[in-house]
Design an enzyme around this catalytic site. Sequence first.
Site, mmCIF file in Angstrom:
data_model
loop_
_atom_site.group_PDB
_atom_site.id
_atom_site.type_symbol
_atom_site.label_atom_id
_atom_site.label_comp_id
_atom_site.label_asym_id
_atom_site.label_seq_id
_atom_site.Cartn_x
_atom_site.Cartn_y
_atom_site.Cartn_z
ATOM 1 N N GLY A 44 -41.895 80.928 10.904
ATOM 2 C CA GLY A 44 -41.064 80.963 11.872
ATOM 3 C C GLY A 44 -40.580 79.402 12.592
ATOM 4 O O GLY A 44 -40.369 80.139 14.008
ATOM 5 N N HIS A 45 -40.516 78.756 11.939
ATOM 6 C CA HIS A 45 -40.510 77.387 12.497
ATOM 7 C C HIS A 45 -39.022 76.441 11.460
ATOM 8 O O HIS A 45 -40.191 75.878 11.717
ATOM 9 C CB HIS A 45 -41.772 76.860 13.269
ATOM 10 C CG HIS A 45 -41.231 75.501 14.359
ATOM 11 N ND1 HIS A 45 -40.858 74.778 13.670
ATOM 12 C CD2 HIS A 45 -40.954 74.981 15.497
ATOM 13 C CE1 HIS A 45 -40.763 73.614 14.911
ATOM 14 N NE2 HIS A 45 -40.962 74.962 16.042
ATOM 15 N N TYR A 46 -38.239 77.493 11.995
ATOM 16 C CA TYR A 46 -37.494 77.710 12.180
ATOM 17 C C TYR A 46 -37.193 78.718 10.967
ATOM 18 O O TYR A 46 -37.072 78.736 9.955
ATOM 19 C CB TYR A 46 -36.146 77.678 13.243
ATOM 20 C CG TYR A 46 -36.814 76.954 14.103
ATOM 21 C CD1 TYR A 46 -36.681 77.278 15.390
ATOM 22 C CD2 TYR A 46 -36.641 75.128 14.104
ATOM 23 C CE1 TYR A 46 -36.980 77.057 16.523
ATOM 24 C CE2 TYR A 46 -36.630 74.234 14.570
ATOM 25 C CZ TYR A 46 -37.173 74.915 16.382
ATOM 26 O OH TYR A 46 -37.483 75.043 17.207
#
Length: 116
Positions: A44-46
């Site tokens: 999720g990052h990224y």
Amino acid sequence: MNVSSLLPHRAPMLLIDEIIEWDLESKTLVAAKNIGENEFFLQGHYPDFPIVPGVITCEMIFQAGAALISLLLQNQSIKGSIDSIKGKVPVVTRCNQIKFREMIRPNDTVLLSVAL
């Protein structure tokens, strides 16, 4: 050198893979972390362009410093009584003037150089 013998951290928060070199006389240490594609901090990052969060980079450096302190204490190479710190965990209390010069991406190897 077994990193787990120097630090209280365990997976997934053990963020050093190996100690490359150390010099207790000059109080320096170099550690390494290989950034895998499935690291928890990349999720999720990224999603389309994963980069290591700055706070994780800082934690890697802190762990390298803690490993150096552990080696020095094992060899009684720093001032102070070892008995006075038994059972205590050193904690970083501040970070000043941090500058990130490059992004850290999956499949990179980070070298962490620390000195007291």
